[in-house]
Scaffold this motif. Structure first.
Motif, mmCIF file in Angstrom:
data_model
loop_
_atom_site.group_PDB
_atom_site.id
_atom_site.type_symbol
_atom_site.label_atom_id
_atom_site.label_comp_id
_atom_site.label_asym_id
_atom_site.label_seq_id
_atom_site.Cartn_x
_atom_site.Cartn_y
_atom_site.Cartn_z
ATOM 1 N N GLU A 184 79.611 45.240 45.447
ATOM 2 C CA GLU A 184 80.856 45.116 46.205
ATOM 3 C C GLU A 184 81.286 46.459 46.789
ATOM 4 O O GLU A 184 81.812 46.521 47.899
ATOM 5 C CB GLU A 184 81.987 44.563 45.333
ATOM 6 N N LEU A 199 81.639 47.159 50.663
ATOM 7 C CA LEU A 199 82.916 47.621 51.192
ATOM 8 C C LEU A 199 82.720 48.873 52.034
ATOM 9 O O LEU A 199 83.260 48.977 53.139
ATOM 10 C CB LEU A 199 83.902 47.888 50.052
ATOM 11 N N ALA A 208 83.366 43.186 51.578
ATOM 12 C CA ALA A 208 82.876 43.213 50.197
ATOM 13 C C ALA A 208 82.971 41.843 49.531
ATOM 14 O O ALA A 208 82.650 41.707 48.351
ATOM 15 C CB ALA A 208 83.684 44.226 49.384
#
Length: 139
Positions: A22, A26, A65
């Motif tokens: 994630e 991101l 994300a």
């Protein structure tokens, strides 16, 4: 925790080795819009836009994300997720501004040079901001 860095030539962020998926996603999403222009209201209504404001930028990165399904303004981001700092991702929001820290690097429309990157290594005061993090274990 390893820290992300900003490439001085491009102004883009580089995720640290071993970062959760994630965090990598991101940072990659943030890089897509890192040097787009600022526009009040930009990035709202749809994640894809030609310019982004602070909350549009943060929403875009969180969406990239897989952490956010719709754009949120800074007031909504001040209530999003869970209270307190996250291990990797922390959102700072109040009724007029929002920014995030991911892997120690700030993603913020404030303080960037004109046509510069939203990624910044320099810290800023969090006074007056609510501190939130994703409701995902380990982030």
């Amino acid at each position: 925790m390893p820290t992300a860095t900003v490439d001085p030539a491009s102004g883009l962020a580089v995720a640290p080795a071993g970062a959760p998926a994630e965090v990598v996603a991101l940072i990659a999403a943030g890089n897509v819009i890192a040097s787009t222009p600022y526009k009040y209201g930009g990035g709202h209504g749809d994640f894809e836009d030609t310019a982004y404001d602070c909350s549009g930028s943060v929403s875009y990165a969180l969406h990239g994300a897989g952490l956010l399904d719709e754009t949120l303004d800074s007031t909504a981001l001040s209530k999003w997720g869970l209270a307190g700092a996250g291990a990797w991702i922390t959102i700072y929001a109040n009724k007029t501004h929002t920014y995030l820290i991911v892997a120690g690097l700030r993603f913020d429309t404030s303080g960037a040079k004109k046509a510069g990157s939203r990624w910044q290594a320099a810290p800023r005061s969090s006074k007056g901001f609510k501190v939130r993090h994703p409701a995902v274990a380990g982030l």
